[in-house]
Design an enzyme around this catalytic site. Structure first.
Site, PDB file in Angstrom:
ATOM      1  N   ASP A 293      -6.268  12.950  10.370  1.00  0.00           N
ATOM      2  CA  ASP A 293      -6.528  12.550   8.678  1.00  0.00           C
ATOM      3  C   ASP A 293      -7.191  11.220   8.939  1.00  0.00           C
ATOM      4  O   ASP A 293      -6.988  10.134   8.450  1.00  0.00           O
ATOM      5  CB  ASP A 293      -5.079  12.215   8.282  1.00  0.00           C
TER       6      ASP A 293
ATOM      7  N   GLY B 223       0.897  -1.211   0.013  1.00  0.00           N
ATOM      8  CA  GLY B 223      -0.106  -0.020   0.024  1.00  0.00           C
ATOM      9  C   GLY B 223       0.908   1.233  -0.121  1.00  0.00           C
ATOM     10  O   GLY B 223       1.978   1.241   0.375  1.00  0.00           O
TER      11      GLY B 223
ATOM     12  N   LYS C 292       6.146   0.239   7.460  1.00  0.00           N
ATOM     13  CA  LYS C 292       5.740   1.587   6.649  1.00  0.00           C
ATOM     14  C   LYS C 292       7.009   2.384   6.568  1.00  0.00           C
ATOM     15  O   LYS C 292       7.825   2.745   7.740  1.00  0.00           O
ATOM     16  CB  LYS C 292       4.626   2.360   7.481  1.00  0.00           C
TER      17      LYS C 292
ATOM     18  N   VAL D  79       4.068   1.127   2.125  1.00  0.00           N
ATOM     19  CA  VAL D  79       3.971   0.090   3.235  1.00  0.00           C
ATOM     20  C   VAL D  79       4.260  -1.282   2.540  1.00  0.00           C
ATOM     21  O   VAL D  79       3.999  -1.735   1.352  1.00  0.00           O
ATOM     22  CB  VAL D  79       2.598   0.041   3.608  1.00  0.00           C
TER      23      VAL D  79
ATOM     24  N   GLY E  37       3.855   7.384   3.154  1.00  0.00           N
ATOM     25  CA  GLY E  37       5.025   6.653   2.730  1.00  0.00           C
ATOM     26  C   GLY E  37       4.380   5.339   2.074  1.00  0.00           C
ATOM     27  O   GLY E  37       3.184   5.165   2.076  1.00  0.00           O
TER      28      GLY E  37
ATOM     29  N   GLY F  83       0.340   5.499   1.409  1.00  0.00           N
ATOM     30  CA  GLY F  83      -0.515   6.290   1.908  1.00  0.00           C
ATOM     31  C   GLY F  83       0.209   7.793   2.208  1.00  0.00           C
ATOM     32  O   GLY F  83       1.115   8.026   1.134  1.00  0.00           O
TER      33      GLY F  83
END
Ligand code: NAG
Ligand code: NAG
Ligand code: NAG
Ligand code: NAG
Ligand code: NAG
Ligand code: NAG
Ligand code: NAG
Ligand code: NAG
Ligand code: NAG
Ligand code: NAG
Length: 779
Positions: A618, A501, A523, A508, A506, A503
């Site tokens: 967030d 992933g 991460k 993952v 950064g 985000g």
């Protein structure tokens, strides 16, 4: 065009000439510049294009005079068209406006095709069928004006224009009610006495009462057998060379105008429904009230409020201070009460206390955080109100007393004492970014907090030791996460091979800790402030100490040279966004409620229960991860402070809406836990409806979720939101109401996350949420 032309010196014998009409045959057409209208036989009235704002609109008007004498407008709320539009009376009997942008618009909708149209000297534009029967006439569809011989029939309404230069529908109406009463109201209100501001007091005078205007300006009501039941204007006005017409003006007052038809003749109002310009309700916008000064209306804001936009009264007023919380830590109110005598507004009271006194009323409002103002009426009723207050005005002779909450300036010391337990640890040296400034604004000046922190820390450590952990990570169970070296993590992730992933912080990667075969997510922080090792370590400690089943657990971190990495427990089911917005994985309704509650629990913990308060900053479905048993866990908390300044852009909303970002972000106001409540609210609505908060592929009124939800909520049609019949009506109702409360503009009106959780769990009553004052504000 439309220069001031002549008025034929018509020695009008009104009744005789009014019968005369110009016949318009099929196939005729008009354009705004040449052949722009069809005149009545005497040339008095015209049907066709007139200039409005930046283009042309269609209507009936006194030929050759200004916008003020437009007496009927077709499709008044449509935008004016450019000069290359054409109005065509088609061969199949329809009146069609063809705009060059493409698209034909039907100008009037008659029940059958017309074979003839006519413009008469009475100002009536009529369509006939082939049997010469009237199938449509402008007199039956009045806009804001009543002409001599025209009737306002039972059930019909006039609507005021926006202004003298903008004839689209404004904010007032005049209704000839079916009960025989002629009444004025603001638009979008029920036809009930509390909203009216003018009445002929003729209710119960029978069905089919009509409002009539004679050529001499006599305005009166007739009942169905033709008896005059009420004179509205009594005098007879001159008819020589003049036309008397009645018009509902933009200011909500209806007036009788005498238009002098000779060259350079003027128009004067000879009668008006009231001389008090504050009578029409709502002229001052929200939270303002109207006061008469020298026969003119003047808008004033409630004490402690100021105009949203200076010089624009209709924009309304808002609080001029930051209402962070309503009580301080001692439980005493941070407000005082101010009195406004003879002032009243819409009574939208959510609670009424009877047989009370003025002082008790003040006190009751002061002690109730939901109460923003109260009306003390009849010497004994205390009617508590929430914001916004509508239809405010000063009314002499009224015995009402209004009391309004006014905030006292909140000093730094008060802030510390305020209700939210703010226990930020440090004064970041990296206060350059808006994000950081905002997020930790509340923390400044809180020198004493670390001491409190230690006390709470002790307490928590003891508490934790008593509760055996059921979350066996296989790593050491200390509160501080473990420090890894970069080489170790390279090993764990097999050289950062499997990306799972990306985000805001950064990339993952998936990894396995070989010692216990534990699957982890690593991460790699890419956009983090390069500064201060201690800061990073501190933050890791803060995050590492969080321990809750609805938070993604931080297992370790790496701070090695310029490398910054975080090691989290691995979540096998992706993010909430993956399951909400995909048809296959979509949770059923009861599961949605459970998901919402679990996320709320996680955030309550961050806000109120963990040792150091964490504002997430967030919250969005992409940052909620789902474990193998489909339990949601909040991730990425505590990182907001580590972001580089340019990353604040990540938080920008989407096209005209705010996305998940609370409005105070855009107003440079301090960002508090209530910003998280806002983001949670948006997400809660998404969870409820299983759709994104903005989706332009949907019909316009559904595209912006908050707007649509409030619409459905008002209409009481909430099944529409879920797209299916849900058995759990109460729960749906609860989720929607909480969502609306959370997404209110005013941070202080939003509930705390703890309250949100209680409401979602059904343990506390949820009051009816107020109307969101604005859905879309500039970013
Ligand atoms: C217009 O049409 C009406 C009804 O058909 C007719 O009585 C009248 O004479 C016509 N007027 C003119 C000027 O053609
Ligand atoms: C205006 O309309 C009349 C009759 O409909 C026609 O004879 C005349 O040519 C038109 N004028 C212009 C400029 O189109
Ligand atoms: C009509 O006018 C509009 C704006 O004035 C312009 O954009 C459009 O191209 C014009 N259309 C034609 C067919 O001339
Ligand atoms: C109209 O008013 C007259 C006089 O007040 C009354 O006698 C008559 O019954 C009324 N008609 C209806 C239909 O109410
Ligand atoms: C009122 O008008 C409607 C429709 O024109 C009619 O059906 C009704 O009978 C009328 N009522 C009275 C009391 O005249
Ligand atoms: C209205 O005024 C007229 C005279 O203009 C009078 O004859 C009539 O009785 C009045 N009607 C009412 C209901 O007062
Ligand atoms: C209309 O205006 C003209 C010119 O201003 C004036 O002479 C005439 O008396 C006016 N008529 C009325 C009825 O006011
Ligand atoms: C317009 O009419 C009013 C009222 O009759 C009158 O007082 C005023 O002088 C008139 N103005 C002009 C320019 O004729
Ligand atoms: C005044 O405010 C209203 C509502 O905010 C807005 O619609 C309107 O355009 C504003 N008018 C002016 C002249 O700025
Ligand atoms: C709260 O109460 C304490 C002790 O009664 C007092 O010293 C302090 O000033 C109070 N704080 C506020 C903000 O009223």
């Amino acid at each position: 065009m439309a220069s001031i032309i002549f008025f034929l010196l018509l020695a009008l014998s009104f009744t005789a000439s009014a019968q005369r009409q110009t016949n318009i045959t099929l196939g005729s057409s008009l354009t705004p510049i040449t052949n722009s209208s069809w005149l009545s036989p005497s040339g008095l009235y015209a049907f066709g294009f007139f200039r409005q704002r930046n283009g042309y609109s269609i209507g009936v008007f006194l030929s050759g005079i200004s916008l003020k004498t437009v007496v009927w407008a077709a499709r008044r709320d449509d935008a004016p068209v450019p000069s290359n539009a054409t109005l065509l009376f088609t061969s199949d009997g329809r009146l069609v406006l063809t705009s060059a942008q493409g698209g034909d618009t039907l100008i009037v909708s008659a029940s059958q095709p017309a074979s003839l149209a006519s413009m008469s000297d009475s100002g009536n534009f009529v369509l006939y069928n082939s049997d010469r029967e009237i199938i449509w006439q402008s007199f039956d569809h009045p806009t804001d004006t009543l002409l001599p011989t025209q009737q306002l029939k039972a059930g019909a309404e006039l609507f005021s224009p926006v202004s003298e230069t903008d004839l689209s529908t404004g904010i007032y109406r005049l209704k000839m009610q079916n009960d025989g009463n002629l009444v004025q109201y603001p638009v979008n209100t029920p036809d009930t006495a509390p909203y009216s501001y003018f009445s002929s007091f003729t209710d119960g005078k029978g069905d089919n009462v009509t409002l009539n205007l004679d050529p001499d300006g006599h305005l009166y009501l007739l009942n169905s057998t033709g008896f005059n039941i009420k004179n509205i204007t009594a005098r007879e006005y001159p008819t020589k060379e003049t036309i008397n017409m009645m018009k509902l003006d933009a200011d909500g007052i209806f007036r009788l105008y005498s238009q002098n038809l000779t060259r350079n003749g003027n128009r004067s109002d000879v009668w008006s429904s009231t001389s008090n310009k504050c009578d029409p309700k709502g002229s001052c916008g929200l939270n303002g009230y109207c006061v008469m000064k020298d026969k003119e209306a003047e808008c004033t804001c409630l004490p402690g409020f100021e105009f949203v936009s200076q010089g624009n009264w209709t924009s309304g007023c808002e609080r001029d201070f930051d209402a962070e919380s309503c009580k301080d830590k001692n439980g005493s109110s941070t407000y005082t009460m101010e009195e406004l005598s003879n002032t009243e507004w819409e009574d939208a009271s959510y609670s009424v206390l009877s047989s009370t006194t003025k002082d008790n009323c003040k006190q009751a409002c002061l002690e109730d955080c939901n109460c923003e103002a109260a009306l003390f009426t009849d010497g004994q009723y205390c009617r508590k109100q929430r914001l916004p207050l509508r239809f405010g005005r000063r009314k002499l002779g009224s015995t009402n007393l209004a009391v309004v909450k006014v905030g006292r300036p909140i000093s730094i010391m008060d802030r510390k004492d305020s209700k939210e337990p703010i226990t930020e640890k440090k004064n970041l040296g990296t206060g350059r970014t808006i994000l950081i400034i905002s997020c930790s604004f509340v923390a400044f000046g809180l020198a004493m907090v670390p001491i409190c922190g230690i006390i709470i820390y002790r307490y928590h450590v003891l508490a934790y030791k008593k509760v055996p952990s059921n979350d066996s990570t296989g790593l050491n169970e200390e509160f501080a996460p473990r420090a890894f070296t970069y080489a170790e993590l390279e090993n764990v992730t097999g050289g950062f091979k499997e990306e799972i992933g990306r985000g805001s912080f950064g990339t993952v990667y998936k990894g396995i800790i070989s010692s216990n075969q534990k699957v982890v997510a690593v991460k790699r922080l890419e956009k983090v402030l390069a500064e201060g090792e201690r800061e990073f370590q501190n933050e890791m400690k803060v995050i590492g100490k969080t321990h809750h089943r609805n938070l993604v657990r931080l297992l370790g971190y790496c701070h090695d040279g310029h490398h910054r990495l975080l090691v989290y427990e691995y979540m096998s089911n992706g993010s909430l966004a993956d399951i909400l917005f995909s048809l296959e994985k979509r949770p059923c309704f009861p599961e949605r409620l459970e998901i919402a509650r679990n996320i709320a629990r996680g955030i309550v913990y961050l806000h109120e229960e963990c040792e150091t308060q964490i504002i997430h900053c967030d919250i969005k479905p992409q940052n909620i991860l789902i474990d193998e048993s489909r339990c949601p866990k909040v991730s990425d908390f505590g990182l907001a402070k580590l972001l580089k300044s340019d990353q604040t852009k990540t938080f920008t909303g989407i096209r005209g809406t705010r996305g998940y970002v609370a409005p105070e972000w855009h107003r440079n106001m301090p960002v508090t836990v209530k910003a998280d409540v806002y983001s949670f609210g948006v997400m809660l609505l998404e969870i409820t409806c299983c759709r994104k908060n903005v989706d332009w592929s949907l019909p316009e009124d559904e595209a912006v979720l908050e707007q649509w939800v409030y619409q459905c909520f008002q209409d009481g049609d909430m099944d529409k939101l879920v797209g299916e019949e849900v058995a759990e009506k109460k729960q749906l109702d609860r989720m929607v109401k909480v969502g609306i409360w959370c997404t209110l503009d005013e941070p202080s009106l939003r509930p705390s996350m703890k309250k949100v959780l209680l409401m979602l769990e059904g343990t506390v009553e949820i009051p009816i949420p107020p109307s969101p004052t604005s859905f879309i504000t500039a970013i």
